[in-house]
Enzyme design. Structure first.
Site, PDB file in Angstrom:
ATOM      1  N   ASP A   1       0.865  -1.178   0.000  1.00  0.00           N
ATOM      2  CA  ASP A   1       0.000   0.000   0.000  1.00  0.00           C
ATOM      3  C   ASP A   1       0.907   1.235   0.000  1.00  0.00           C
ATOM      4  O   ASP A   1       2.106   1.136   0.291  1.00  0.00           O
ATOM      5  CB  ASP A   1      -0.891  -0.047   1.250  1.00  0.00           C
ATOM      6  CG  ASP A   1      -1.794   1.166   1.380  1.00  0.00           C
ATOM      7  OD1 ASP A   1      -2.270   1.676   0.340  1.00  0.00           O
ATOM      8  OD2 ASP A   1      -2.010   1.607   2.520  1.00  0.00           O
TER       9      ASP A   1
ATOM     10  N   ASP B   1      -2.262  -0.881   5.783  1.00  0.00           N
ATOM     11  CA  ASP B   1      -2.573  -0.451   7.155  1.00  0.00           C
ATOM     12  C   ASP B   1      -4.070  -0.475   7.441  1.00  0.00           C
ATOM     13  O   ASP B   1      -4.508   0.022   8.480  1.00  0.00           O
ATOM     14  CB  ASP B   1      -2.000   0.950   7.436  1.00  0.00           C
ATOM     15  CG  ASP B   1      -2.578   2.015   6.523  1.00  0.00           C
ATOM     16  OD1 ASP B   1      -3.110   1.670   5.440  1.00  0.00           O
ATOM     17  OD2 ASP B   1      -2.505   3.206   6.881  1.00  0.00           O
TER      18      ASP B   1
END
Length: 201
Positions: free
Chosen positions: A8, A172
């Site tokens: 990410d 996350d």
């Protein structure tokens, strides 16, 4: 068995400051900004921008409709980009090292304004740029899909020609990781600004 690592962007690589962004938009007169900007997902025109449903210029025009016609493009971009901080250089060094052993991919919910700023300000390092860190880059505003919907993961897997069971996803957001795991991709949900280098020791 792991051949591919999928990263990410926000919170995993680049550090974020949501409150700074909110404060700067409020200074411009956008008072309900708290409802529109989240740590993991956006709402309203911000989500439309992130999903590529409106262009950067259409986004700016809609912001102006909310806060006044005297606001410039540069002021809007500066407020929006204040969400972004920096990628710690130790993470860029880690990506360069990991590329020697794994195929690295970036899968991000992001928008053209943030991405263009990042290409200029956070990826250039020691003569390297974004293409030196990742084999391929997959961005929500280009794919017209966002995490945690499974479609964006499937698009990435198909385009890259990689197998889920040979891939590891670092994000996350627990919701994003759950979707990845439902498709057979192993995942690790990290904390914002976490030093994840210990995962590879």
């Amino acid at each position: 068995m792991i051949k591919n690592i999928i990263f990410d962007f926000g919170g995993v690589l680049i550090d974020l400051d949501r409150q700074r962004c909110i404060d700067n938009f409020k200074k411009l007169g956008l008072q309900n900004i708290d409802e529109l900007i989240g740590n993991f997902a956006q709402q309203g025109i911000f989500m439309q921008l992130e999903k590529g449903l409106i262009s950067s210029q259409q986004f700016r025009e809609r912001v102006r409709e909310l806060i006044g016609d005297n606001t410039t493009d540069d002021q809007i971009d500066a407020a929006w980009n204040s969400f972004l901080l920096q990628i710690p250089t130790y993470k860029l060094d880690a990506l360069l090292e990991l590329r020697k052993k794994y195929s690295l991919y970036l899968l991000s919910n992001t928008n053209a304004i943030h991405w263009e700023w990042s290409l200029k300000h956070v990826f250039p390092y020691k003569g390297y740029n974004e293409t030196d860190y990742f084999r391929r880059i997959y961005l929500s505003y280009e794919l017209k899909q966002v995490k945690p919907e499974p479609e964006i993961f499937k698009l990435m897997l198909d385009d890259a020609g990689i197998q889920p069971e040979e891939s590891w996803f670092i994000d996350d957001s627990e919701a994003n990781c759950r979707t990845a795991e439902s498709l057979g991709i192993r995942s690790y949900c990290c904390n914002p600004q976490e030093d994840w280098r210990s995962l590879f020791k």
